[in-house]
Design a protein around this motif. Structure first.
Motif, short mmCIF file in Angstrom:
data_model
loop_
_atom_site.label_atom_id
_atom_site.label_comp_id
_atom_site.label_asym_id
_atom_site.label_seq_id
_atom_site.Cartn_x
_atom_site.Cartn_y
_atom_site.Cartn_z
N UNK A 235 -0.24 -20.60 32.08
CA UNK A 235 -0.50 -20.63 30.64
C UNK A 235 -0.76 -19.26 30.05
N UNK A 236 -0.59 -18.20 30.87
CA UNK A 236 -0.77 -16.85 30.35
C UNK A 236 -2.18 -16.32 30.37
N UNK A 237 -3.11 -17.03 31.00
CA UNK A 237 -4.49 -16.53 31.08
C UNK A 237 -4.49 -15.16 31.75
N UNK A 238 -5.08 -14.13 31.11
CA UNK A 238 -5.13 -12.80 31.76
C UNK A 238 -6.12 -12.80 32.91
N UNK A 239 -5.62 -12.46 34.10
CA UNK A 239 -6.45 -12.46 35.29
C UNK A 239 -6.48 -11.07 35.92
N UNK A 240 -7.57 -10.72 36.58
CA UNK A 240 -7.62 -9.43 37.28
C UNK A 240 -6.70 -9.47 38.50
N UNK A 241 -6.08 -8.35 38.81
CA UNK A 241 -5.22 -8.31 40.00
C UNK A 241 -5.17 -6.89 40.54
N UNK A 242 -4.86 -6.80 41.86
CA UNK A 242 -4.77 -5.47 42.47
C UNK A 242 -3.34 -4.94 42.33
N UNK A 243 -3.08 -3.80 42.96
CA UNK A 243 -1.78 -3.16 42.79
C UNK A 243 -0.64 -3.98 43.39
N UNK A 244 -0.96 -4.89 44.30
CA UNK A 244 0.09 -5.74 44.89
C UNK A 244 0.37 -6.97 44.04
N UNK A 245 -0.43 -7.18 42.99
CA UNK A 245 -0.28 -8.39 42.17
C UNK A 245 -1.15 -9.52 42.64
N UNK A 246 -1.97 -9.29 43.68
CA UNK A 246 -2.84 -10.34 44.21
C UNK A 246 -4.03 -10.56 43.28
#
Length: 480
Positions: free
Chosen positions: A334-345
């Motif tokens: 649904x497009x919720x902005x989530x934190x992620x690392x450089x790998x996209x995890x």
């Protein structure tokens, strides 16, 4: 058809064996068969393929025949060792190391060859295991999550398989009983056995030879955990799984067995009917869905990710967040902005303090669902959060949707609202300027070291599983 390098190597060893048995030097045999000794040397070292006429000449000169020379078996133990080492040193696994190969000479002792081969065999064994570095594991997990997002987290073929198995076991409606799960196991040729001495590294063990699925004794009578574990064990057989070839394969299999168990505990037809009626009533709620099928809040929330988009046209997000704010399980389309690392995890990342998934830990009444609207750079989202506690600590389960879809859910009238500007550092990760000015350089915290920082990523075809424990367990119970 040209012979393979392995065939040429074996042929060369057999020619050398018969030449030496007759007492010929390379030049002497070459003179008999009409070629230079240097040419014979290339053939014996597997570097050149001889013509059939030359093979016939060599066979005659050494008192053997062509069939004997072309045998795929090494002529003796020494030759077998040399051939295996040559093959190992030519493998991509070894060549990737950038280590120069060992040059084999007549004076190289057999014991040295065996020792080196032992290292190569262990290298190959480890390569075959589902080993991954932490970064590789994160990438594999991220790729799987993104792939499932393109499918709205919905796997219709597994849904259909579960409905078929449930029907065959006589399940019609209501919560899936332990008795029905036992019937489903027996139809696959398995008996469910509860054992108090399961290896600590496993949730269940399937004895494929004797048709047994070993499960732990129930810690919560009537709980859905054992049903789920049994269904997951059965899913491996139904889905035709083989030993995982790498970490990504292991994760894919784990996703599929979890999905199958969820499909059985919350069957497609009954679940969609329940959710559609709740949508018509504008009363969708995780807790109602949970109670209708006798599962955990987390299981009900995850099952909604399988069904709400595919069958009710509602995009959504799901979060399981630990007490320290780290995301341990996630899904969103649904497009919720989530934190992620450089790998996209996303897993392991700290969620925004403004999200209800984290602020719910501060609520006094922790036994009910809490609701909140959150304004983010990607729009406004509504969510429902329930907190819980395990032996590992507290956690929260959140299911949320974009603002426009909140109208279908109970709790939409919530007046609680928060604003998150993450990933902007000023949102919740950087202290206010005045506080920083007051304390910067005047504090020296003693950090708590998280032991998982030093823990190696579990490896093995079944990561983290101790084969020695498993086999000891099966030996103890094989004749029980």
């Amino acid at each position: 058809m040209a012979a393979s390098s392995l065939e040429l190597t074996t042929l060369g060893h057999r020619i050398r064996h018969h030449r030496l048995a007759k007492g010929f030097t390379l030049d002497e045999l070459g003179a008999v068969v009409g070629v230079a000794g240097s040419q014979l040397s290339l053939i014996e070292n597997g570097k050149r393929e001889p013509k059939l006429s030359l093979l016939q000449g060599i066979a005659t000169a050494t008192g053997t025949d062509v069939t004997e020379l072309l045998s795929p078996e090494p002529p003796n133990r020494r030759a077998a060792l040399e051939i295996e080492l040559e093959r190992a040193q030519a493998s991509p696994v070894f060549r990737r190391l950038g280590v120069p190969p060992v040059k084999i000479t007549k004076g190289t002792p057999d014991e040295t060859l065996e020792s080196i081969l032992g290292l190569h065999r262990e290298l190959q064994r480890r390569e075959r295991e589902a080993i991954a570095t932490p970064e590789e594991a994160r990438r594999a997990n991220t790729e799987l999550r993104l792939a499932m997002r393109t499918r709205d987290n919905h796997l219709p073929e597994i849904e259909a398989l579960a409905e078929k198995q449930l029907k065959a076991a006589g399940h019609v409606a209501g919560a899936l009983t332990h008795r029905t799960v036992s019937i489903m196991a027996s139809q696959l040729g398995f008996e469910l056995i509860f054992a108090g001495d399961l290896p600590h590294s496993v949730r269940s063990v399937s004895d494929l030879e004797n048709g047994r699925i070993y499960l732990p004794p129930a810690s919560i009578p009537g709980g859905h955990g054992l049903r789920s574990m049994a269904l997951q064990a059965m899913a491996h057989r139904l889905l035709g799984h083989r030993r995982p070839t790498d970490y990504a394969d292991f994760l894919q299999q784990r996703l599929e067995i979890n999905y199958y168990a969820a499909c059985c505990l919350m069957p497609l037809t009954a679940s969609v009917a329940f959710l559609q009626q709740a949508k018509r009533d504008r009363n969708l709620a995780v807790e109602d869905f949970r109670d209708a099928f006798g599962v955990t809040h987390e299981a009900a929330g995850m099952r909604m990710t399988n069904l709400l988009t595919a069958h009710l046209d509602i995009p959504l997000h799901f979060l399981r967040v630990d007490g320290n704010g780290a995301i341990s399980r996630v899904y969103e389309n649904d497009g919720l902005p989530l934190p992620m690392d450089v790998t996209g995890a996303v897993e392991g990342q700290i969620v925004c303090k403004r999200f209800l998934a984290r602020s719910a830990f501060e609520e006094h009444n922790r036994t009910t669902e809490h609701y909140q609207y959150t304004d983010t750079p990607a729009g406004t989202f509504w969510c429902s959060t329930q907190t819980g506690t395990t032996a590992e600590g507290e956690f929260s389960i959140t299911v949320g949707v974009p603002f426009d879809d909140a109208r279908w859910f109970r709790g939409r009238e919530s007046a609680k609202r928060a604003t998150s500007t993450c990933p902007d550092e000023t949102c919740c990760r950087r202290p206010p300027a005045d506080v920083t000015a007051r304390w910067e350089g005047k504090a020296w915290p003693s950090a708590r070291v998280h032991m998982q920082m030093f823990s190696p990523l579990p490896r093995g075809a079944f990561p983290g599983v101790d084969d020695n424990e498993v086999y000891d367990f099966l030996e103890r119970h094989a004749h029980g």
